[in-house]
Design a protein around this motif. Structure first.
Motif, PDB file in Angstrom:
ATOM      1  N   GLY A  13     -15.048 -17.336   0.272  1.00  0.00           N
ATOM      2  CA  GLY A  13     -15.703 -15.877   0.462  1.00  0.00           C
ATOM      3  C   GLY A  13     -14.704 -14.823   0.824  1.00  0.00           C
ATOM      4  O   GLY A  13     -13.473 -14.874   0.525  1.00  0.00           O
ATOM      5  N   TYR A  14     -14.992 -13.811   1.405  1.00  0.00           N
ATOM      6  CA  TYR A  14     -14.186 -12.984   1.969  1.00  0.00           C
ATOM      7  C   TYR A  14     -13.718 -13.408   3.432  1.00  0.00           C
ATOM      8  O   TYR A  14     -14.554 -13.732   4.180  1.00  0.00           O
ATOM      9  N   GLU A  15     -12.324 -13.186   3.484  1.00  0.00           N
ATOM     10  CA  GLU A  15     -11.689 -14.024   4.796  1.00  0.00           C
ATOM     11  C   GLU A  15     -10.998 -12.913   5.129  1.00  0.00           C
ATOM     12  O   GLU A  15      -9.994 -12.164   4.372  1.00  0.00           O
ATOM     13  N   PRO A  16     -10.682 -12.525   6.510  1.00  0.00           N
ATOM     14  CA  PRO A  16     -11.672 -13.191   7.669  1.00  0.00           C
ATOM     15  C   PRO A  16     -12.925 -12.449   7.579  1.00  0.00           C
ATOM     16  O   PRO A  16     -13.156 -11.144   6.998  1.00  0.00           O
ATOM     17  N   SER A  17     -13.792 -12.924   8.194  1.00  0.00           N
ATOM     18  CA  SER A  17     -15.068 -12.332   8.479  1.00  0.00           C
ATOM     19  C   SER A  17     -15.673 -13.109   9.663  1.00  0.00           C
ATOM     20  O   SER A  17     -15.803 -14.458   9.614  1.00  0.00           O
ATOM     21  N   PRO A  18     -16.455 -12.403  10.571  1.00  0.00           N
ATOM     22  CA  PRO A  18     -16.268 -10.797  10.606  1.00  0.00           C
ATOM     23  C   PRO A  18     -15.204 -10.473  11.201  1.00  0.00           C
ATOM     24  O   PRO A  18     -14.305 -10.992  11.560  1.00  0.00           O
ATOM     25  N   VAL A  19     -15.037  -8.852  11.042  1.00  0.00           N
ATOM     26  CA  VAL A  19     -13.962  -8.070  11.503  1.00  0.00           C
ATOM     27  C   VAL A  19     -14.726  -7.020  12.270  1.00  0.00           C
ATOM     28  O   VAL A  19     -15.440  -6.279  11.983  1.00  0.00           O
ATOM     29  N   ASN A  20     -13.784  -6.524  13.744  1.00  0.00           N
ATOM     30  CA  ASN A  20     -14.540  -5.790  14.388  1.00  0.00           C
ATOM     31  C   ASN A  20     -13.694  -4.561  13.647  1.00  0.00           C
ATOM     32  O   ASN A  20     -12.537  -4.413  13.703  1.00  0.00           O
ATOM     33  N   LEU A  21     -14.629  -3.203  13.771  1.00  0.00           N
ATOM     34  CA  LEU A  21     -13.996  -2.068  13.533  1.00  0.00           C
ATOM     35  C   LEU A  21     -14.806  -1.145  14.501  1.00  0.00           C
ATOM     36  O   LEU A  21     -15.482  -1.483  15.281  1.00  0.00           O
ATOM     37  N   LYS A  22     -14.191   0.168  14.457  1.00  0.00           N
ATOM     38  CA  LYS A  22     -14.561   1.296  15.491  1.00  0.00           C
ATOM     39  C   LYS A  22     -15.276   2.474  14.617  1.00  0.00           C
ATOM     40  O   LYS A  22     -14.706   3.116  13.762  1.00  0.00           O
ATOM     41  N   LYS A  23     -16.511   2.786  15.219  1.00  0.00           N
ATOM     42  CA  LYS A  23     -17.192   3.932  14.486  1.00  0.00           C
ATOM     43  C   LYS A  23     -16.071   5.012  14.500  1.00  0.00           C
ATOM     44  O   LYS A  23     -15.623   5.534  15.574  1.00  0.00           O
ATOM     45  N   GLY A  24     -16.096   5.503  13.485  1.00  0.00           N
ATOM     46  CA  GLY A  24     -15.258   7.009  13.357  1.00  0.00           C
ATOM     47  C   GLY A  24     -13.859   6.720  12.936  1.00  0.00           C
ATOM     48  O   GLY A  24     -13.028   7.765  12.900  1.00  0.00           O
ATOM     49  N   GLU A  25     -13.372   5.573  13.164  1.00  0.00           N
ATOM     50  CA  GLU A  25     -11.922   5.263  12.991  1.00  0.00           C
ATOM     51  C   GLU A  25     -11.697   4.900  11.383  1.00  0.00           C
ATOM     52  O   GLU A  25     -12.269   3.971  10.805  1.00  0.00           O
ATOM     53  N   PRO A  26     -10.800   5.742  11.015  1.00  0.00           N
ATOM     54  CA  PRO A  26     -10.540   5.473   9.479  1.00  0.00           C
ATOM     55  C   PRO A  26      -9.753   3.963   9.334  1.00  0.00           C
ATOM     56  O   PRO A  26      -9.354   3.526  10.081  1.00  0.00           O
ATOM     57  N   VAL A  27     -10.322   3.381   8.018  1.00  0.00           N
ATOM     58  CA  VAL A  27      -9.726   2.207   8.031  1.00  0.00           C
ATOM     59  C   VAL A  27      -9.323   1.935   6.319  1.00  0.00           C
ATOM     60  O   VAL A  27      -9.708   2.668   5.396  1.00  0.00           O
ATOM     61  N   LYS A  28      -8.215   1.303   6.149  1.00  0.00           N
ATOM     62  CA  LYS A  28      -7.914   0.922   4.849  1.00  0.00           C
ATOM     63  C   LYS A  28      -7.790  -0.673   4.547  1.00  0.00           C
ATOM     64  O   LYS A  28      -7.204  -1.263   5.336  1.00  0.00           O
ATOM     65  N   LEU A  29      -8.547  -0.775   3.834  1.00  0.00           N
ATOM     66  CA  LEU A  29      -8.879  -2.242   3.426  1.00  0.00           C
ATOM     67  C   LEU A  29      -7.795  -2.686   2.496  1.00  0.00           C
ATOM     68  O   LEU A  29      -7.712  -1.936   1.424  1.00  0.00           O
ATOM     69  N   VAL A  30      -7.163  -3.937   2.517  1.00  0.00           N
ATOM     70  CA  VAL A  30      -6.318  -4.220   1.510  1.00  0.00           C
ATOM     71  C   VAL A  30      -6.661  -5.619   0.940  1.00  0.00           C
ATOM     72  O   VAL A  30      -6.658  -6.650   1.811  1.00  0.00           O
ATOM     73  N   VAL A  31      -7.499  -5.752  -0.035  1.00  0.00           N
ATOM     74  CA  VAL A  31      -8.130  -6.901  -0.410  1.00  0.00           C
ATOM     75  C   VAL A  31      -7.497  -7.663  -1.707  1.00  0.00           C
ATOM     76  O   VAL A  31      -7.103  -6.773  -2.769  1.00  0.00           O
ATOM     77  N   THR A  32      -7.376  -8.834  -1.413  1.00  0.00           N
ATOM     78  CA  THR A  32      -6.633  -9.598  -2.799  1.00  0.00           C
ATOM     79  C   THR A  32      -7.726 -10.671  -3.121  1.00  0.00           C
ATOM     80  O   THR A  32      -7.772 -11.669  -2.332  1.00  0.00           O
ATOM     81  N   ARG A  33      -8.040 -10.774  -4.173  1.00  0.00           N
ATOM     82  CA  ARG A  33      -8.952 -11.714  -4.832  1.00  0.00           C
ATOM     83  C   ARG A  33      -7.700 -12.930  -5.456  1.00  0.00           C
ATOM     84  O   ARG A  33      -6.895 -12.806  -6.014  1.00  0.00           O
ATOM     85  N   LYS A  34      -7.962 -14.099  -4.533  1.00  0.00           N
ATOM     86  CA  LYS A  34      -7.028 -15.166  -4.799  1.00  0.00           C
ATOM     87  C   LYS A  34      -7.623 -16.409  -5.781  1.00  0.00           C
ATOM     88  O   LYS A  34      -6.760 -17.320  -5.648  1.00  0.00           O
ATOM     89  N   THR A  35      -8.654 -16.211  -6.179  1.00  0.00           N
ATOM     90  CA  THR A  35      -9.446 -17.406  -6.830  1.00  0.00           C
ATOM     91  C   THR A  35     -10.191 -16.791  -8.219  1.00  0.00           C
ATOM     92  O   THR A  35     -10.554 -15.698  -7.963  1.00  0.00           O
ATOM     93  N   ASP A  36     -10.358 -17.525  -9.307  1.00  0.00           N
ATOM     94  CA  ASP A  36     -11.269 -17.179 -10.448  1.00  0.00           C
ATOM     95  C   ASP A  36     -12.954 -17.906  -9.878  1.00  0.00           C
ATOM     96  O   ASP A  36     -13.486 -17.548 -10.661  1.00  0.00           O
ATOM     97  N   HIS A  37     -12.837 -18.686  -9.163  1.00  0.00           N
ATOM     98  CA  HIS A  37     -13.899 -19.472  -8.795  1.00  0.00           C
ATOM     99  C   HIS A  37     -14.655 -18.754  -7.813  1.00  0.00           C
ATOM    100  O   HIS A  37     -15.150 -19.424  -6.538  1.00  0.00           O
ATOM    101  N   THR A  38     -15.292 -17.623  -8.126  1.00  0.00           N
ATOM    102  CA  THR A  38     -16.114 -16.852  -7.116  1.00  0.00           C
ATOM    103  C   THR A  38     -16.646 -15.802  -8.115  1.00  0.00           C
ATOM    104  O   THR A  38     -16.240 -15.425  -9.037  1.00  0.00           O
ATOM    105  N   CYS A  39     -17.829 -15.122  -7.503  1.00  0.00           N
ATOM    106  CA  CYS A  39     -18.249 -14.085  -8.168  1.00  0.00           C
ATOM    107  C   CYS A  39     -17.866 -12.729  -7.761  1.00  0.00           C
ATOM    108  O   CYS A  39     -18.297 -11.659  -8.075  1.00  0.00           O
ATOM    109  N   ALA A  40     -17.107 -12.759  -6.666  1.00  0.00           N
ATOM    110  CA  ALA A  40     -16.745 -11.534  -5.853  1.00  0.00           C
ATOM    111  C   ALA A  40     -15.723 -11.193  -6.665  1.00  0.00           C
ATOM    112  O   ALA A  40     -14.437 -11.101  -6.321  1.00  0.00           O
TER     113      ALA A  40
END
Length: 136
Positions: A60-87
């Motif tokens: 699935g999505y890793e790592p999870s969970p991840v702590n964030l702060k309300k109002g703090e801008p975030v940039k996710l850098v997401v890499t799908r490393k498998t074809d064996h997922t619906c994600a």
């Protein structure tokens, strides 16, 4: 002979089974992490924006969970490393995020958490595969 088996062998088998289970437990079979306890990961920042690297694996999505702060801008850098997922995309309700995730390509997604609490994101199939942000 039956009495010998009942009186001597069965108690020894029960003792051996118990010892084996204790050994397995002590070697690392532990309860899966609680969703409310996010792992501590080093924070990366770029121009005041928190960078969070996520991978989509067969788990699935890793790592999870991840702590964030309300109002703090975030940039996710997401890499799908498998074809064996619906994600094959990431969907985040309330943030107008529905972003395709091409295989083995880092995709950047910017957002700012608006509310405290648990923010669930995931695949387009009703978040069947999902991850969690814990927003303080």
């Amino acid at each position: 002979m039956r009495q010998f088996i009942s009186r001597i062998i069965k108690p020894w088998l029960a003792l051996a089974a118990t010892a084996a289970m204790v050994g397995i437990t002590q070697q690392g079979c532990t309860k899966s992490p609680d969703v409310e306890q996010a792992p501590i990961t080093p924070e990366k920042r770029e121009n005041g924006v928190r960078i969070v690297e996520l991978s989509v694996t067969e788990k699935g999505y890793e790592p999870s969970p991840v702590n964030l702060k309300k109002g703090e801008p975030v940039k996710l850098v997401v890499t799908r490393k498998t074809d064996h997922t619906c994600a094959t995309e990431v969907v985040m309700d309330g943030y107008d995020i529905n972003t395709p995730l091409p295989l083995n390509e880092a995709v950047e997604i910017a957002f700012t958490p608006k509310e405290s609490g648990k923010l669930v994101y995931g695949c387009a199939m009703n978040k069947m595969i999902s991850g969690v942000f814990l927003v303080d």
